[in-house]
Design a protein around this motif. Structure first.
Motif, mmCIF file in Angstrom:
data_model
loop_
_atom_site.group_PDB
_atom_site.id
_atom_site.type_symbol
_atom_site.label_atom_id
_atom_site.label_comp_id
_atom_site.label_asym_id
_atom_site.label_seq_id
_atom_site.Cartn_x
_atom_site.Cartn_y
_atom_site.Cartn_z
ATOM 1 N N GLY A 98 0.799 -1.216 0.000
ATOM 2 C CA GLY A 98 0.000 0.000 0.000
ATOM 3 C C GLY A 98 0.825 1.254 0.000
ATOM 4 O O GLY A 98 2.030 1.229 -0.282
ATOM 5 N N TRP A 113 -4.459 0.338 1.623
ATOM 6 C CA TRP A 113 -3.942 -0.950 2.083
ATOM 7 C C TRP A 113 -4.564 -2.073 1.255
ATOM 8 O O TRP A 113 -5.746 -2.030 0.939
ATOM 9 C CB TRP A 113 -4.336 -1.074 3.557
ATOM 10 C CG TRP A 113 -3.789 -2.186 4.360
ATOM 11 C CD1 TRP A 113 -2.742 -2.126 5.219
ATOM 12 C CD2 TRP A 113 -4.297 -3.523 4.458
ATOM 13 N NE1 TRP A 113 -2.556 -3.344 5.839
ATOM 14 C CE2 TRP A 113 -3.506 -4.226 5.384
ATOM 15 C CE3 TRP A 113 -5.354 -4.210 3.847
ATOM 16 C CZ2 TRP A 113 -3.713 -5.551 5.712
ATOM 17 C CZ3 TRP A 113 -5.568 -5.538 4.174
ATOM 18 C CH2 TRP A 113 -4.758 -6.191 5.090
ATOM 19 N N ARG A 114 -3.744 -3.076 0.916
ATOM 20 C CA ARG A 114 -4.296 -4.194 0.152
ATOM 21 C C ARG A 114 -3.530 -5.467 0.448
ATOM 22 O O ARG A 114 -2.349 -5.440 0.788
ATOM 23 C CB ARG A 114 -4.285 -3.914 -1.340
ATOM 24 C CG ARG A 114 -2.899 -3.886 -1.981
ATOM 25 C CD ARG A 114 -2.918 -3.520 -3.460
ATOM 26 N NE ARG A 114 -3.812 -4.306 -4.257
ATOM 27 C CZ ARG A 114 -3.506 -5.495 -4.786
ATOM 28 N NH1 ARG A 114 -2.321 -6.021 -4.615
ATOM 29 N NH2 ARG A 114 -4.388 -6.142 -5.497
ATOM 30 N N SER A 115 -4.205 -6.566 0.279
ATOM 31 C CA SER A 115 -3.578 -7.882 0.331
ATOM 32 C C SER A 115 -3.100 -8.214 -1.080
ATOM 33 O O SER A 115 -3.767 -7.881 -2.064
ATOM 34 C CB SER A 115 -4.603 -8.928 0.785
ATOM 35 O OG SER A 115 -4.093 -10.229 0.598
ATOM 36 N N SER A 116 -1.957 -8.880 -1.180
ATOM 37 C CA SER A 116 -1.425 -9.221 -2.506
ATOM 38 C C SER A 116 -2.359 -10.160 -3.269
ATOM 39 O O SER A 116 -2.273 -10.244 -4.486
ATOM 40 C CB SER A 116 -0.035 -9.846 -2.380
ATOM 41 O OG SER A 116 -0.105 -11.046 -1.631
ATOM 42 N N TRP A 118 -5.599 -9.778 -3.558
ATOM 43 C CA TRP A 118 -6.745 -9.066 -4.101
ATOM 44 C C TRP A 118 -6.505 -8.715 -5.562
ATOM 45 O O TRP A 118 -5.376 -8.658 -6.030
ATOM 46 C CB TRP A 118 -7.016 -7.784 -3.341
ATOM 47 C CG TRP A 118 -7.429 -7.973 -1.913
ATOM 48 C CD1 TRP A 118 -7.664 -9.156 -1.257
ATOM 49 C CD2 TRP A 118 -7.621 -6.948 -0.953
ATOM 50 N NE1 TRP A 118 -7.995 -8.912 0.040
ATOM 51 C CE2 TRP A 118 -7.980 -7.564 0.257
ATOM 52 C CE3 TRP A 118 -7.528 -5.569 -0.991
ATOM 53 C CZ2 TRP A 118 -8.257 -6.843 1.414
ATOM 54 C CZ3 TRP A 118 -7.797 -4.847 0.162
ATOM 55 C CH2 TRP A 118 -8.166 -5.484 1.346
ATOM 56 N N LYS A 122 -7.170 -2.867 -6.378
ATOM 57 C CA LYS A 122 -8.160 -2.811 -5.292
ATOM 58 C C LYS A 122 -7.447 -2.476 -3.993
ATOM 59 O O LYS A 122 -6.571 -3.213 -3.550
ATOM 60 C CB LYS A 122 -8.906 -4.134 -5.133
ATOM 61 C CG LYS A 122 -9.706 -4.543 -6.344
ATOM 62 C CD LYS A 122 -10.880 -3.623 -6.542
ATOM 63 C CE LYS A 122 -11.684 -4.081 -7.744
ATOM 64 N NZ LYS A 122 -12.756 -3.197 -8.070
ATOM 65 N N TYR A 123 -7.817 -1.345 -3.387
ATOM 66 C CA TYR A 123 -7.257 -0.906 -2.123
ATOM 67 C C TYR A 123 -8.371 -0.631 -1.133
ATOM 68 O O TYR A 123 -9.474 -0.227 -1.515
ATOM 69 C CB TYR A 123 -6.442 0.393 -2.299
ATOM 70 C CG TYR A 123 -5.113 0.177 -2.953
ATOM 71 C CD1 TYR A 123 -5.009 0.123 -4.345
ATOM 72 C CD2 TYR A 123 -3.965 0.005 -2.198
ATOM 73 C CE1 TYR A 123 -3.779 -0.096 -4.954
ATOM 74 C CE2 TYR A 123 -2.738 -0.199 -2.801
ATOM 75 C CZ TYR A 123 -2.655 -0.258 -4.178
ATOM 76 O OH TYR A 123 -1.438 -0.475 -4.779
ATOM 77 N N SER A 124 -8.081 -0.851 0.128
ATOM 78 C CA SER A 124 -8.978 -0.489 1.209
ATOM 79 C C SER A 124 -8.323 0.660 1.977
ATOM 80 O O SER A 124 -7.209 1.062 1.661
ATOM 81 C CB SER A 124 -9.205 -1.696 2.121
ATOM 82 O OG SER A 124 -7.970 -2.112 2.689
ATOM 83 N N PHE A 146 -12.747 -2.827 1.874
ATOM 84 C CA PHE A 146 -12.128 -4.064 1.408
ATOM 85 C C PHE A 146 -13.163 -4.921 0.684
ATOM 86 O O PHE A 146 -14.372 -4.704 0.826
ATOM 87 C CB PHE A 146 -11.471 -4.825 2.571
ATOM 88 C CG PHE A 146 -12.334 -4.957 3.790
ATOM 89 C CD1 PHE A 146 -13.286 -5.959 3.899
ATOM 90 C CD2 PHE A 146 -12.198 -4.067 4.840
ATOM 91 C CE1 PHE A 146 -14.074 -6.073 5.019
ATOM 92 C CE2 PHE A 146 -12.974 -4.179 5.968
ATOM 93 C CZ PHE A 146 -13.926 -5.187 6.059
ATOM 94 N N GLU A 150 -14.242 -10.610 2.839
ATOM 95 C CA GLU A 150 -12.910 -10.632 3.449
ATOM 96 C C GLU A 150 -12.922 -10.265 4.933
ATOM 97 O O GLU A 150 -11.907 -10.429 5.614
ATOM 98 C CB GLU A 150 -11.977 -9.664 2.714
ATOM 99 C CG GLU A 150 -11.640 -10.085 1.312
ATOM 100 C CD GLU A 150 -10.635 -11.214 1.272
ATOM 101 O OE1 GLU A 150 -9.707 -11.239 2.105
ATOM 102 O OE2 GLU A 150 -10.785 -12.096 0.410
#
Length: 172
Positions: A98, A113-116, A118, A122-124, A146, A150
């Motif tokens: 992120g 912030w994002r998980s790889s 996703w 796409k960011y939260s 998110f 999730e």
């Protein structure tokens, strides 16, 4: 130039264009529960968590944005963290990625912030408020925007990978 690589300017423009959609509605704030609870909103995908740490706000802030401290606190997985607004971070061997949206030393961190895992792009929004409480610091944490489905996984991940690790780190 690879179309997947974003400049800071493009990222900032895209993010600020999307920020109004990430704000919590009054119903979402009501649904995320009372102080000290952790609950997943029933009306929106949102997480609210709070944790009390035995350290002052500066130490907590530094542990969250200094790569070497973050690695020590969270178990040693690789971390790269910019200390600048707009700067990138990569945590837990690249599983979390992120950019910093807002950095207020010893007070607030707001991240895209994002998980790889996703979908690309796409960011939260992850928001850490650091508040004095006695001789320690209370983190009031909000995570919104998110992907649907999730929330339960993220609630567990924040607790296990961040909060429990930071409690241990500052209790040692």
């Amino acid at each position: 130039m690879n179309s997947e690589v974003w400049t800071r300017r493009r990222f900032s423009f895209t993010l600020t264009s999307a920020l109004p959609g990430f704000a919590l509605s009054a119903s979402a704030r009501a649904a995320i529960g009372a102080r000290g609870s952790e609950e997943v909103s029933k009306t929106e995908e949102a997480i609210h968590q709070e944790v009390l740490l035995k350290a002052n706000r500066k130490r907590v802030y530094d542990a969250l944005i200094e790569a070497e401290q973050f690695q020590k606190a969270t178990g040693g997985a690789a971390a790269e963290i910019s200390r600048e607004v707009g700067g990138a971070f990569s945590l837990f061997d690249g599983h979390i990625l992120g950019r910093h949206i807002e950095l207020v030393p010893s007070a607030r961190i707001v991240q895209a912030w994002r998980s790889s895992g996703w979908e690309n792009g796409k960011y939260s929004i992850a928001r850490f408020e650091l508040l004095d409480e006695g001789v320690g610091t209370r983190i009031v944490f909000e995570h919104t925007g998110f992907p649907k489905g999730e929330a339960a996984h993220l609630v567990t991940g924040w607790k296990e990978n961040y909060w429990n690790a930071l409690v241990r780190y500052f209790s040692a």
